[in-house]
Design a protein around this motif. Structure first.
Motif, PDB file in Angstrom:
ATOM      1  N   GLU A   1       0.828  -1.201   0.000  1.00 23.14           N
ATOM      2  CA  GLU A   1       0.000   0.000   0.000  1.00 23.14           C
ATOM      3  C   GLU A   1       0.859   1.247   0.000  1.00 23.14           C
ATOM      4  OE1 GLU A   1      -3.087   2.051   3.057  1.00 23.14           O
ATOM      5  OE2 GLU A   1      -3.689   0.092   2.228  1.00 23.14           O
ATOM      6  N   GLY A   2       2.017   1.218   0.701  1.00 29.23           N
ATOM      7  CA  GLY A   2       2.934   2.332   0.714  1.00 29.23           C
ATOM      8  C   GLY A   2       2.632   3.333   1.802  1.00 29.23           C
ATOM      9  N   ILE A   3       3.363   4.442   1.780  1.00 30.50           N
ATOM     10  CA  ILE A   3       3.144   5.488   2.780  1.00 30.50           C
ATOM     11  C   ILE A   3       2.024   6.428   2.357  1.00 30.50           C
ATOM     12  CG2 ILE A   3       5.488   5.372   3.667  1.00 30.50           C
ATOM     13  CD1 ILE A   3       6.131   7.875   2.015  1.00 30.50           C
ATOM     14  N   ALA A   4       1.624   6.343   1.115  1.00 31.98           N
ATOM     15  CA  ALA A   4       0.465   7.102   0.639  1.00 31.98           C
ATOM     16  C   ALA A   4      -0.189   6.305  -0.480  1.00 31.98           C
ATOM     17  CB  ALA A   4       0.871   8.484   0.135  1.00 31.98           C
ATOM     18  N   PHE A   5      -1.541   6.259  -0.458  1.00 31.62           N
ATOM     19  CA  PHE A   5      -2.292   5.571  -1.509  1.00 31.62           C
ATOM     20  C   PHE A   5      -3.548   6.378  -1.780  1.00 31.62           C
ATOM     21  CE2 PHE A   5      -5.512   2.074  -2.447  1.00 31.62           C
ATOM     22  CZ  PHE A   5      -5.281   2.147  -3.817  1.00 31.62           C
ATOM     23  N   TRP A   6      -3.685   6.796  -3.042  1.00 34.34           N
ATOM     24  CA  TRP A   6      -4.871   7.545  -3.450  1.00 34.34           C
ATOM     25  C   TRP A   6      -5.587   6.762  -4.553  1.00 34.34           C
ATOM     26  CZ3 TRP A   6      -0.155  10.582  -3.236  1.00 34.34           C
ATOM     27  CH2 TRP A   6      -0.051  11.371  -2.076  1.00 34.34           C
ATOM     28  N   PRO A   7      -6.669   6.044  -4.187  1.00 36.87           N
ATOM     29  CA  PRO A   7      -7.417   5.281  -5.197  1.00 36.87           C
ATOM     30  C   PRO A   7      -8.086   6.183  -6.234  1.00 36.87           C
ATOM     31  CG  PRO A   7      -7.954   4.558  -2.979  1.00 36.87           C
ATOM     32  CD  PRO A   7      -7.167   5.829  -2.827  1.00 36.87           C
ATOM     33  N   LEU A   8      -8.424   7.420  -5.811  1.00 41.18           N
ATOM     34  CA  LEU A   8      -9.079   8.389  -6.706  1.00 41.18           C
ATOM     35  C   LEU A   8     -10.404   7.869  -7.245  1.00 41.18           C
ATOM     36  CD1 LEU A   8      -5.945   9.723  -8.663  1.00 41.18           C
ATOM     37  CD2 LEU A   8      -6.988  10.636  -6.568  1.00 41.18           C
ATOM     38  N   ASP A   9     -11.041   7.055  -6.451  1.00 46.26           N
ATOM     39  CA  ASP A   9     -12.308   6.438  -6.869  1.00 46.26           C
ATOM     40  C   ASP A   9     -13.462   7.281  -6.337  1.00 46.26           C
ATOM     41  OD1 ASP A   9     -14.123   4.695  -7.915  1.00 46.26           O
ATOM     42  OD2 ASP A   9     -13.655   3.023  -6.568  1.00 46.26           O
ATOM     43  N   GLY A  10     -13.654   8.455  -6.934  1.00 45.03           N
ATOM     44  CA  GLY A  10     -14.729   9.346  -6.527  1.00 45.03           C
ATOM     45  C   GLY A  10     -14.361  10.270  -5.389  1.00 45.03           C
TER      46      GLY A  10
END
Length: 816
Positions: free
Chosen positions: A622-631
């Motif tokens: 997943e990492g230190i930041a995860f942005w799915p940007l799903d809405g």
């Protein structure tokens, strides 16, 4: 080179001398020196009775010789003019100072010129009764003809090599003999090798030329069967020796360590002999030990000739350090070559140092400043310069003087190659010389394949040294890397350059630095410039120390084996020296200079011990930041009102390529260590414009760009000027998974496309701590927002470590 066509031009290899009486100059006593724009500490010490009186050939000396330096008659010559035999010439010149110099007394340039004097052969030399008279010229720039008593005895082409001629048969009786020299030097009006010389200096990096006789002229008696030259090739335990002498004779060589005989060998003249050395002592910059060498020629059971010489035991080569990078070795041990650039110009004598003490002085300063090496920059010096380098303990990288900066005209190419090989032949016995440099920054280069062929030819001629095919192969007029030779050499001002070695070639910074300081009343033109000017000595010193600290970083991280700072002294309009052009003012704090130079030599050892290991980082994908940007933007701030659109998984964010992006509001990644960035992207166009998917702002440029490179029309993981490129152009409207990896231990960038390694690039220098925000959809360059993404981005991950290939493949599969 020895291209002699005169009727008596039976010429031998370079001859050398040691002590003898100077011949009187048979000319009227009305010579007067000119007034140089700047005077050195030695200018006033030069006169008709002491114009370079030292023996000019230290590696092949005889006890009988006579120096012909001093006041000669002089006149301008015209094309096709008859030889002025028996005629007094109107002007007086001090030989061997080039006519453009103040010390010559002429102080103007001429395309063509006559020199004239007389000499008398000492009766005890027994010339004509078993001995022959050899006349030696250290160098005449550029074309020369020599006449003795009206007879042409030699012709020569080449301004940087010596020539000699047996003039016995041209002598008349026992009294005064007339010697006339004609010289022609058209400098940059032709394709001849000239180095930095120009007919008129440009107040920049090219300087006033030096024409005519510019090295010592002398004569010596030699037996009819004599030693014409020595070729000395050391190892760590023996000396390879070839003696140029008549066939059918025998040679005996004895090496001495003080009064102790260290070894001897006998064999046929012309044969490759090996002289073993007992209890060998090696030559190095820290201990430049030299053995004395006596070589005798035996014919019919009698010793007919004896010469003295010397040598040092050393080898130059390369091997991998503990860090796995190929590095230069001296005597089998890794040794960083910390060099000063030395162009060999003087305000009073131009190409000719005013005195031998002055010639030595520059090299003494190199040693005092902690340098262990010198790059002799596109000039070839008189033999005594290399003698002092041998004695003082300085490694020398020897350039071939270039022609003009453009490609050499076809009719001059063979001459260039001939002079290059003659330079190697005449200098292949100097202990100090460890590398040959045929080309600089593409000046005169006409074809990359030819450059590689020339490097191979030099390597075949002298396999005992390194060959740097092309210094500054990344710069200027370069035709590109031929892949030949032993060295990869980049130039960068202010730099330093930081190329990385290959499996077969070491890497060096061929030129860097160039910081300047103006010193009133010590500038050739009263003004000048450098790559960056500084206001005072303290600032200049601080800039140097910081620049050299970067050299150490490049050595440790990138594996450069050498670095060359520009330069020992100011030269005309260039003000980037440690000393002013007149050698009167020291421009830096030399204690600090010495300290940082010695630190580089001491610590750039290839051990890899100074490279910090990155922290392990956060585990998982997943990492230190995860942005799915799903809405939802999550913690990101949209700028310019981007819209959600169909993504790779659910929704993504579409940006318009001109003003829209997402801002994390802080630097998420620590760019001073390892990191990775991953995202899905679909391009709406793929043309010549750059587009950035993920980046992080730095002070002027993004610290990294995970991008589409418009210049290459391929995906890339990049720093400014460095790109790890995918192999093919992406399709518009197709989703791709991109991962960019920064690996500080390997010193590289890696790009993965759809789970597979697509490209790598060397990025060995460390980055600074983060200063700007992480952003999605644009980059930063020269302080401005640039490279807006025209497409859709989805599933962005950031990692505080370098992902492995297996992890990247797993990440791609999990999102696909």
């Amino acid at each position: 080179m020895k291209t002699h066509r005169g009727v008596l031009a039976a010429l031998s290899a370079a001859a050398l001398l040691v002590a003898g009486a100077a011949a009187p100059a048979h000319a009227a006593p009305d010579w007067r020196p000119g007034i140089p724009p700047l005077a050195t500490p030695w200018t006033d010490k030069v006169g008709p009775k002491n114009a370079l009186p030292e023996y000019p050939r230290p590696q092949l000396t005889r006890d009988k010789w006579q120096n012909l330096n001093g006041v000669w008659e002089f006149a301008e010559a015209t094309a096709g003019q008859a030889v002025p035999t028996g005629q007094s010439l109107a002007e007086r010149v001090l030989v061997p100072y080039p006519i453009e110099s103040a010390l010559s007394g002429i102080q103007r340039r001429e395309d063509r010129m006559w020199y004239r004097r007389t000499f008398t052969v000492p009766a005890n030399w027994k010339v004509g009764s078993g001995n022959r008279l050899r006349l030696n010229f250290g160098a005449v720039d550029y074309d020369a003809k020599v006449y003795v008593n009206g007879a042409e005895v030699a012709t020569h082409r080449g301004g940087y090599d010596g020539f000699d001629v047996d003039v016995t048969d041209a002598l008349k009786g026992a009294g005064p003999q007339e010697l006339i020299v004609w010289a022609e030097d058209l400098t940059d009006a032709t394709g001849q090798p000239i180095g930095k010389q120009r007919r008129t200096g440009d107040r920049g990096i090219f300087y006033q030329g030096s024409s005519g006789i510019w090295r010592t002229v002398w004569m010596e008696p030699v037996p009819a069967a004599s030693i014409a030259g020595l070729k000395l090739t050391p190892t760590l335990t023996s000396l390879g020796l070839t003696v140029n002498a008549p066939a059918g004779t025998t040679v005996k060589a004895v090496a001495r360590d003080g009064s102790r005989t260290a070894g001897s060998v006998s064999g046929a003249a012309g044969a490759a002999l090996t002289l073993p050395i007992s209890k060998p002592k090696l030559w190095s910059p820290d201990n430049p030990f030299l053995y004395d060498l006596e070589v005798s020629l035996i014919s019919g059971g009698k010793t007919v000739d004896t010469v003295e010489s010397y040598f040092g035991l050393r080898t130059i080569g390369s091997r991998k350090g503990a860090d796995g990078k190929l590095r230069i070795t001296l005597n089998g041990k890794i040794l960083f070559n910390m060099m000063n650039l030395d162009q060999g110009f003087w305000p009073d004598g131009l190409y000719t140092a005013p005195t031998d003490a002055a010639l030595k002085w520059d090299l003494q300063q190199d040693k005092a400043m902690g340098f262990n090496a010198v790059r002799k920059h596109i000039k070839v010096e008189p033999d005594r310069w290399y003698y002092w380098a041998d004695k003082l303990g300085l490694l020398v990288w020897q350039d071939m003087p270039s022609g003009n900066t453009g490609p050499l005209p076809e009719q001059w190419r063979d001459q260039f190659e001939a002079e290059l090989h003659e330079m190697v032949r005449e200098h292949d016995s100097w202990t100090s010389i460890v590398a040959w440099v045929p080309f600089n920054e593409g000046w005169g280069e006409w074809d990359r394949t030819a450059t590689g062929r020339i490097a191979d030819a030099v390597q075949a001629q002298d396999p005992s040294r390194l060959v740097n095919a092309h210094s500054g192969v990344n710069c200027c007029n370069s035709k590109g890397d031929s892949g030949r030779g032993d060295v990869i050499d980049f130039h960068q001002y202010l730099g330093p350059a930081a190329p990385t070695p290959s499996e077969t070639r070491v890497a060096i910074d061929g030129e860097h630095g160039g910081y300047g300081l103006k010193v009133s009343n010590h500038m050739w033109f009263g003004d000048g410039q450098a790559y960056e000017m500084t206001p005072d000595k303290a600032t200049l010193t601080a800039k140097y120390v910081a620049n050299q600290t970067d050299v150490l970083t490049a050595a440790e991280r990138c594996g450069i084996s050498a670095a060359i700072y520009t330069q020992i002294t100011d030269v005309e309009g260039e003000l980037n020296g440690f000393f002013t052009y007149d050698r009167q003012v020291t421009k830096m704090d030399l204690r600090q200079v010495k300290a940082i130079n010695q630190k580089i030599v001491r610590e750039a050892d290839g051990s890899g011990s100074s490279i910090p290991q990155p922290p392990p980082g956060t585990p998982g994908l997943e990492g230190i930041a995860f942005w799915p940007l799903d809405g939802t933007y999550g913690t990101l701030t949209p700028v310019g009102d981007p819209a959600f659109a169909e993504g790779h998984n659910g929704q993504g964010v579409a940006v318009n390529g001109s003003s829209q992006f997402l801002d994390a509001g802080k630097p998420v990644l620590n760019t001073a260590t390892d990191y990775s960035a991953a995202a899905w992207v679909k391009l709406d166009k793929a043309d010549g414009a750059f587009q950035t998917v993920v980046s992080q702002d730095g002070p002027a440029n993004s610290d990294f760009f995970l991008q589409y490179s418009g210049a290459d029309q391929r995906f890339a993981m990049s720093f400014a000027g460095v790109r790890a490129l995918a192999p093919a152009k992406p399709e518009v409207g197709k989703w791709y998974h991109l991962v960019g990896v920064r690996d500080t231990v390997k010193g590289e960038l890696r790009l993965y496309v759809d789970g597979e390694l697509a490209g790598t690039a060397t990025a060995c220098l460390p980055q600074g701590a983060p200063t700007g925000n992480t952003v999605i959809g644009r980059g930063k360059y020269n302080g401005n927002p640039v490279d807006y993404l025209d497409g859709t981005v989805d599933q962005v991950h950031l990692y505080d470590r370098a992902l492995s290939a297996a992890e990247i493949k797993e990440l791609y599969a999990s999102n696909n």
